[in-house]
Design a protein around this motif. Structure first.
Motif, PDB file in Angstrom:
ATOM      1  N   LYS A  41       0.870  -1.134   0.005  1.00 30.38           N
ATOM      2  CA  LYS A  41      -0.197  -0.050   0.067  1.00 30.38           C
ATOM      3  C   LYS A  41       0.750   1.165   0.113  1.00 30.38           C
ATOM      4  O   LYS A  41       2.056   1.183   0.388  1.00 30.38           O
ATOM      5  CB  LYS A  41      -0.633  -0.029   1.167  1.00 30.38           C
ATOM      6  CG  LYS A  41      -1.913  -1.012   1.038  1.00 30.38           C
ATOM      7  CD  LYS A  41      -2.831  -1.016   2.284  1.00 30.38           C
ATOM      8  CE  LYS A  41      -4.143  -2.118   2.370  1.00 30.38           C
ATOM      9  NZ  LYS A  41      -4.972  -1.797   3.440  1.00 30.38           N
ATOM     10  N   GLU A  42       0.304   2.395  -0.425  1.00 31.05           N
ATOM     11  CA  GLU A  42       1.047   3.757  -0.327  1.00 31.05           C
ATOM     12  C   GLU A  42       1.040   4.130   1.071  1.00 31.05           C
ATOM     13  O   GLU A  42       0.434   3.851   1.924  1.00 31.05           O
ATOM     14  CB  GLU A  42       0.365   4.664  -1.152  1.00 31.05           C
ATOM     15  CG  GLU A  42      -0.021   4.094  -2.892  1.00 31.05           C
ATOM     16  CD  GLU A  42      -0.503   5.462  -3.427  1.00 31.05           C
ATOM     17  OE1 GLU A  42      -0.354   5.381  -4.910  1.00 31.05           O
ATOM     18  OE2 GLU A  42      -0.922   6.214  -3.135  1.00 31.05           O
ATOM     19  N   ARG A  43       1.844   4.977   1.435  1.00 34.18           N
ATOM     20  CA  ARG A  43       2.436   5.701   2.420  1.00 34.18           C
ATOM     21  C   ARG A  43       1.042   6.504   2.873  1.00 34.18           C
ATOM     22  O   ARG A  43       0.512   7.456   1.810  1.00 34.18           O
ATOM     23  CB  ARG A  43       3.493   6.437   2.483  1.00 34.18           C
ATOM     24  CG  ARG A  43       4.021   6.865   3.793  1.00 34.18           C
ATOM     25  CD  ARG A  43       5.324   7.378   3.818  1.00 34.18           C
ATOM     26  NE  ARG A  43       6.320   6.247   3.614  1.00 34.18           N
ATOM     27  CZ  ARG A  43       7.611   6.593   3.727  1.00 34.18           C
ATOM     28  NH1 ARG A  43       8.234   7.493   3.994  1.00 34.18           N
ATOM     29  NH2 ARG A  43       8.377   5.169   3.501  1.00 34.18           N
ATOM     30  N   GLU A  44       0.585   6.547   4.030  1.00 38.08           N
ATOM     31  CA  GLU A  44      -0.640   7.324   4.274  1.00 38.08           C
ATOM     32  C   GLU A  44      -0.428   8.102   5.767  1.00 38.08           C
ATOM     33  O   GLU A  44       0.118   7.518   6.528  1.00 38.08           O
ATOM     34  CB  GLU A  44      -1.910   6.327   4.526  1.00 38.08           C
ATOM     35  CG  GLU A  44      -1.684   5.584   5.621  1.00 38.08           C
ATOM     36  CD  GLU A  44      -3.375   4.616   5.774  1.00 38.08           C
ATOM     37  OE1 GLU A  44      -4.122   4.985   5.067  1.00 38.08           O
ATOM     38  OE2 GLU A  44      -3.059   3.671   6.872  1.00 38.08           O
ATOM     39  N   PHE A  45      -1.088   9.170   5.654  1.00 34.73           N
ATOM     40  CA  PHE A  45      -1.190  10.151   7.017  1.00 34.73           C
ATOM     41  C   PHE A  45      -1.727   9.518   7.919  1.00 34.73           C
ATOM     42  O   PHE A  45      -2.765   8.920   8.074  1.00 34.73           O
ATOM     43  CB  PHE A  45      -1.754  11.512   6.499  1.00 34.73           C
ATOM     44  CG  PHE A  45      -1.943  12.440   7.609  1.00 34.73           C
ATOM     45  CD1 PHE A  45      -3.222  12.423   8.248  1.00 34.73           C
ATOM     46  CD2 PHE A  45      -0.781  13.329   8.030  1.00 34.73           C
ATOM     47  CE1 PHE A  45      -3.352  13.247   9.204  1.00 34.73           C
ATOM     48  CE2 PHE A  45      -1.029  14.055   8.998  1.00 34.73           C
ATOM     49  CZ  PHE A  45      -2.420  14.232   9.526  1.00 34.73           C
ATOM     50  N   VAL A  46      -1.297   9.854   9.260  1.00 38.00           N
ATOM     51  CA  VAL A  46      -1.930   9.463  10.544  1.00 38.00           C
ATOM     52  C   VAL A  46      -2.182  10.364  11.290  1.00 38.00           C
ATOM     53  O   VAL A  46      -3.414  10.405  11.740  1.00 38.00           O
ATOM     54  CB  VAL A  46      -0.808   8.277  11.097  1.00 38.00           C
ATOM     55  CG1 VAL A  46      -1.364   7.948  12.469  1.00 38.00           C
ATOM     56  CG2 VAL A  46      -0.486   6.797  10.483  1.00 38.00           C
ATOM     57  N   ALA A  47      -1.051  11.261  11.569  1.00 41.09           N
ATOM     58  CA  ALA A  47      -1.196  12.431  12.531  1.00 41.09           C
ATOM     59  C   ALA A  47      -0.230  13.425  12.294  1.00 41.09           C
ATOM     60  O   ALA A  47       0.734  13.068  11.919  1.00 41.09           O
ATOM     61  CB  ALA A  47      -1.547  11.842  14.177  1.00 41.09           C
ATOM     62  N   ALA A  48      -0.748  14.458  12.884  1.00 39.87           N
ATOM     63  CA  ALA A  48       0.362  15.463  12.639  1.00 39.87           C
ATOM     64  C   ALA A  48      -0.039  16.605  13.955  1.00 39.87           C
ATOM     65  O   ALA A  48      -1.032  16.907  14.314  1.00 39.87           O
ATOM     66  CB  ALA A  48       0.587  16.334  11.265  1.00 39.87           C
ATOM     67  N   ILE A  49       1.202  17.388  14.233  1.00 41.42           N
ATOM     68  CA  ILE A  49       1.181  18.490  15.014  1.00 41.42           C
ATOM     69  C   ILE A  49       1.427  19.653  14.201  1.00 41.42           C
ATOM     70  O   ILE A  49       2.568  19.513  13.341  1.00 41.42           O
ATOM     71  CB  ILE A  49       2.253  18.551  16.154  1.00 41.42           C
ATOM     72  CG1 ILE A  49       1.691  17.429  17.036  1.00 41.42           C
ATOM     73  CG2 ILE A  49       2.175  19.735  16.863  1.00 41.42           C
ATOM     74  CD1 ILE A  49       2.621  17.445  18.502  1.00 41.42           C
ATOM     75  N   PHE A  50       0.646  20.598  13.847  1.00 41.44           N
ATOM     76  CA  PHE A  50       0.959  21.728  12.969  1.00 41.44           C
ATOM     77  C   PHE A  50       1.621  22.710  13.689  1.00 41.44           C
ATOM     78  O   PHE A  50       0.705  23.586  14.284  1.00 41.44           O
ATOM     79  CB  PHE A  50      -0.453  22.105  12.136  1.00 41.44           C
ATOM     80  CG  PHE A  50      -0.394  23.446  11.135  1.00 41.44           C
ATOM     81  CD1 PHE A  50      -0.817  24.610  11.487  1.00 41.44           C
ATOM     82  CD2 PHE A  50       0.680  23.170  10.220  1.00 41.44           C
ATOM     83  CE1 PHE A  50      -0.802  25.385  10.611  1.00 41.44           C
ATOM     84  CE2 PHE A  50       0.753  24.357   9.279  1.00 41.44           C
ATOM     85  CZ  PHE A  50       0.066  25.466   9.608  1.00 41.44           C
ATOM     86  N   ARG A  51       2.532  23.149  13.454  1.00 43.10           N
ATOM     87  CA  ARG A  51       3.538  24.186  13.990  1.00 43.10           C
ATOM     88  C   ARG A  51       3.331  24.567  15.459  1.00 43.10           C
ATOM     89  O   ARG A  51       3.053  25.671  15.729  1.00 43.10           O
ATOM     90  CB  ARG A  51       3.170  25.584  13.056  1.00 43.10           C
ATOM     91  CG  ARG A  51       3.588  25.565  11.690  1.00 43.10           C
ATOM     92  CD  ARG A  51       3.246  26.975  10.995  1.00 43.10           C
ATOM     93  NE  ARG A  51       3.636  26.746   9.633  1.00 43.10           N
ATOM     94  CZ  ARG A  51       3.251  27.497   8.670  1.00 43.10           C
ATOM     95  NH1 ARG A  51       2.972  28.777   9.204  1.00 43.10           N
ATOM     96  NH2 ARG A  51       3.435  27.483   7.351  1.00 43.10           N
ATOM     97  N   SER A  52       3.315  23.380  16.112  1.00 35.94           N
ATOM     98  CA  SER A  52       2.871  23.577  17.713  1.00 35.94           C
ATOM     99  C   SER A  52       1.463  24.247  18.077  1.00 35.94           C
ATOM    100  O   SER A  52       1.162  24.599  19.117  1.00 35.94           O
ATOM    101  CB  SER A  52       3.964  24.256  18.248  1.00 35.94           C
ATOM    102  OG  SER A  52       5.240  23.793  18.173  1.00 35.94           O
ATOM    103  N   ALA A  53       0.533  24.099  16.980  1.00 34.55           N
ATOM    104  CA  ALA A  53      -0.535  25.196  17.331  1.00 34.55           C
ATOM    105  C   ALA A  53      -1.915  24.171  17.302  1.00 34.55           C
ATOM    106  O   ALA A  53      -2.596  24.312  17.949  1.00 34.55           O
ATOM    107  CB  ALA A  53      -0.703  26.021  16.208  1.00 34.55           C
ATOM    108  N   SER A  54      -1.788  22.947  16.576  1.00 34.56           N
ATOM    109  CA  SER A  54      -2.814  22.215  16.535  1.00 34.56           C
ATOM    110  C   SER A  54      -2.597  20.561  16.052  1.00 34.56           C
ATOM    111  O   SER A  54      -1.775  20.334  15.259  1.00 34.56           O
ATOM    112  CB  SER A  54      -4.010  22.819  15.531  1.00 34.56           C
ATOM    113  OG  SER A  54      -3.435  22.834  14.283  1.00 34.56           O
ATOM    114  N   ASN A  55      -3.351  19.857  16.558  1.00 29.67           N
ATOM    115  CA  ASN A  55      -3.108  18.330  16.056  1.00 29.67           C
ATOM    116  C   ASN A  55      -4.194  17.893  15.186  1.00 29.67           C
ATOM    117  O   ASN A  55      -5.372  18.340  15.120  1.00 29.67           O
ATOM    118  CB  ASN A  55      -3.470  17.583  17.367  1.00 29.67           C
ATOM    119  CG  ASN A  55      -2.493  17.931  18.414  1.00 29.67           C
ATOM    120  OD1 ASN A  55      -1.289  18.538  18.212  1.00 29.67           O
ATOM    121  ND2 ASN A  55      -2.513  17.299  19.644  1.00 29.67           N
TER     122      ASN A  55
END
Length: 123
Positions: A41-55
């Motif tokens: 399968k292709e690599r898929e997004f799971v989770a991120a912290i955007f510039r310490s501002a939001s999840n």
């Protein structure tokens, strides 16, 4: 460099905590994400912290996974609860300084990648 750790084998319903430690750079101002790639399968997004501002989370993990940052240790964690067999994959952490919100889930915008840590969930 990013160093991912914490993978392993668990039964469905179990928990794991992944860690991504940064050396030579800081997570404090950039965006940090976790991606995963299952066999075939292709690599898929799971989770991120955007510039310490939001999840931000993929729908498939929302409510079960939590991403957090420890600035003192320059480490990002991914707490994974209620694991399912479909969560089985190699998990990668990634970092980028100039990621914009609309591109947060696109792996091509991240400059730095960890080596991956394998998670296996059995039914």
């Amino acid at each position: 460099q990013l160093q991912a750790s914490g993978g392993g084998s668990v039964q469905a319903g179990g928990s794991l905590r992944l860690s991504c430690a940064a050396s030579g750079r800081t997570f404090s101002t950039g965006s940090v994400a976790w991606f995963r790639q299952a066999p075939g399968k292709e690599r898929e997004f799971v989770a991120a912290i955007f510039r310490s501002a939001s999840n931000h989370y993929a729908d498939s993990v929302s409510g079960r996974f939590t991403i957090s940052r420890d600035n003192a240790k320059n480490t990002v964690h991914l707490q994974m609860n209620s694991l399912k067999p479909e969560d089985t994959a190699v998990y990668y952490c990634a970092g980028g300084a100039g990621v914009i919100l609309s591109a947060l889930r696109n792996p091509s915008v991240y400059y730095y990648w960890g080596q991956g840590t394998k998670v296996t969930v059995s039914s």
